[in-house]
Design a protein around this motif. Sequence first.
Motif, PDB file in Angstrom:
ATOM      1  N   MET A  46       4.229   6.675  -0.845  1.00  0.00           N
ATOM      2  CA  MET A  46       4.702   7.478   0.420  1.00  0.00           C
ATOM      3  C   MET A  46       5.987   7.753   0.530  1.00  0.00           C
ATOM      4  O   MET A  46       6.868   7.023   0.139  1.00  0.00           O
ATOM      5  N   THR A  47       6.116   8.909   1.036  1.00  0.00           N
ATOM      6  CA  THR A  47       7.455   9.639   1.173  1.00  0.00           C
ATOM      7  C   THR A  47       8.190   8.700   2.512  1.00  0.00           C
ATOM      8  O   THR A  47       7.417   7.894   3.233  1.00  0.00           O
ATOM      9  N   ALA A  48       9.350   8.743   2.738  1.00  0.00           N
ATOM     10  CA  ALA A  48       9.885   8.234   4.003  1.00  0.00           C
ATOM     11  C   ALA A  48       9.252   8.412   5.290  1.00  0.00           C
ATOM     12  O   ALA A  48       9.018   7.680   6.147  1.00  0.00           O
ATOM     13  N   ASP A  49       9.005   9.930   5.477  1.00  0.00           N
ATOM     14  CA  ASP A  49       8.472  10.320   6.558  1.00  0.00           C
ATOM     15  C   ASP A  49       7.010   9.621   6.736  1.00  0.00           C
ATOM     16  O   ASP A  49       6.570   9.332   7.858  1.00  0.00           O
ATOM     17  N   GLU A  50       5.977   9.441   5.430  1.00  0.00           N
ATOM     18  CA  GLU A  50       4.988   8.958   5.750  1.00  0.00           C
ATOM     19  C   GLU A  50       4.993   7.457   5.987  1.00  0.00           C
ATOM     20  O   GLU A  50       4.187   6.912   6.660  1.00  0.00           O
ATOM     21  N   LEU A  98       0.789  -1.241   0.077  1.00  0.00           N
ATOM     22  CA  LEU A  98      -0.279  -0.203   0.094  1.00  0.00           C
ATOM     23  C   LEU A  98       0.824   1.047  -0.212  1.00  0.00           C
ATOM     24  O   LEU A  98       0.510   2.128  -0.551  1.00  0.00           O
ATOM     25  N   ALA A  99       1.831   1.073   0.954  1.00  0.00           N
ATOM     26  CA  ALA A  99       2.748   2.315   0.846  1.00  0.00           C
ATOM     27  C   ALA A  99       3.395   2.875  -0.419  1.00  0.00           C
ATOM     28  O   ALA A  99       3.532   3.917  -1.024  1.00  0.00           O
ATOM     29  N   ASP A 100       3.877   1.680  -1.135  1.00  0.00           N
ATOM     30  CA  ASP A 100       4.519   1.655  -2.559  1.00  0.00           C
ATOM     31  C   ASP A 100       3.431   2.119  -3.675  1.00  0.00           C
ATOM     32  O   ASP A 100       3.621   3.172  -4.412  1.00  0.00           O
TER      33      ASP A 100
END
Length: 240
Positions: free
Chosen positions: A71-75, A65-67
Motif C-alpha cells: 500500500m502507498t502512504a495514502d492507502e 496486510l498493508a505491507d
Amino acid sequence: MADNALGRFLRARREATAPPATGRRRTPGLRRGELADRAGISVEYLTRLERGTDRSPSGQVLSALADALTMTADERVHLYRLIKADTNCFPPPPPPLRPTVQAMLDTLEPAAAAVLSPAGDVLASTARFREISGLDDELNLVRFAFTPRAKAHYPDWDQVANDRAATLRAAADLGDHAAAALAFELSLTVGAAFTDRYDAASSLPAATGTERWGAHLLVFETLYLAGEGEHRLMIYFSQH
C-alpha cells in the motif's frame, strides 16, 4: 462502518495486486491464500475480515496486510480512517491547562517551551517553540517525527525518531488511551519505520539531553506537572 467498507477495500486491493507469475489464472490479483501467506495470517481470518464478520483487527495484522499489499502512504492513511470510522472508542480530550501552568509558560518567553500530553500533543507553547519546532499545523511531536519533512528538520532524525517512539511506548504501557490510539495509527500510516522502533523500545525516554532542530542545537529539560493529565513541561535552551 457502513456496508463493510474495510472488507471491500481489502478485497479490492488484493484483486488489484499483481500475483506471482504462475501461468494462466481464473481470478485477478492475489488469491486469499497467497495474501494470507504474505501477511502471516490464516485464510480463515482474512476471509472474516473481507466479509466483515470480524471488524476489529489489531494494528499488527493491518500493518502486515498493508505491507503485503504494498500500500502507498495514502492507502495506509485511508485504511486507518476506515478503522477509525468504525469505532466509537475515541480518546477523551486532555484536561485543560490550569491557569497557573499557562502563567508559568508565559514567563518562559522568549525560551522555546511547550506543555505536552503523555501522547505528545502540544497543549500550549511559547512563540519561540512555534518558531523553531517545525510543527506548522501538526500539533503532536511524535506524529511529526514520522512525517517526511521531519527528516529534513532533525539532522539526527534516527535518534529523535527512536526517542519519540520510546516516549509513546512508555505512555501507552502506562495505560494512556491517546498514546495507544496514536501508536495504532502510526503502525498503519507509517509502518515499519515506526513499529520497529516502538517494538524495540526498552528504556524510558531521557528527561534531559540535546536535540538538533534545523540549525539549532538545543539542550532540553523535562518537568512533570502535578494533576490528572500527567502533562509535562519541555524547555529547550539554545546551546552555543
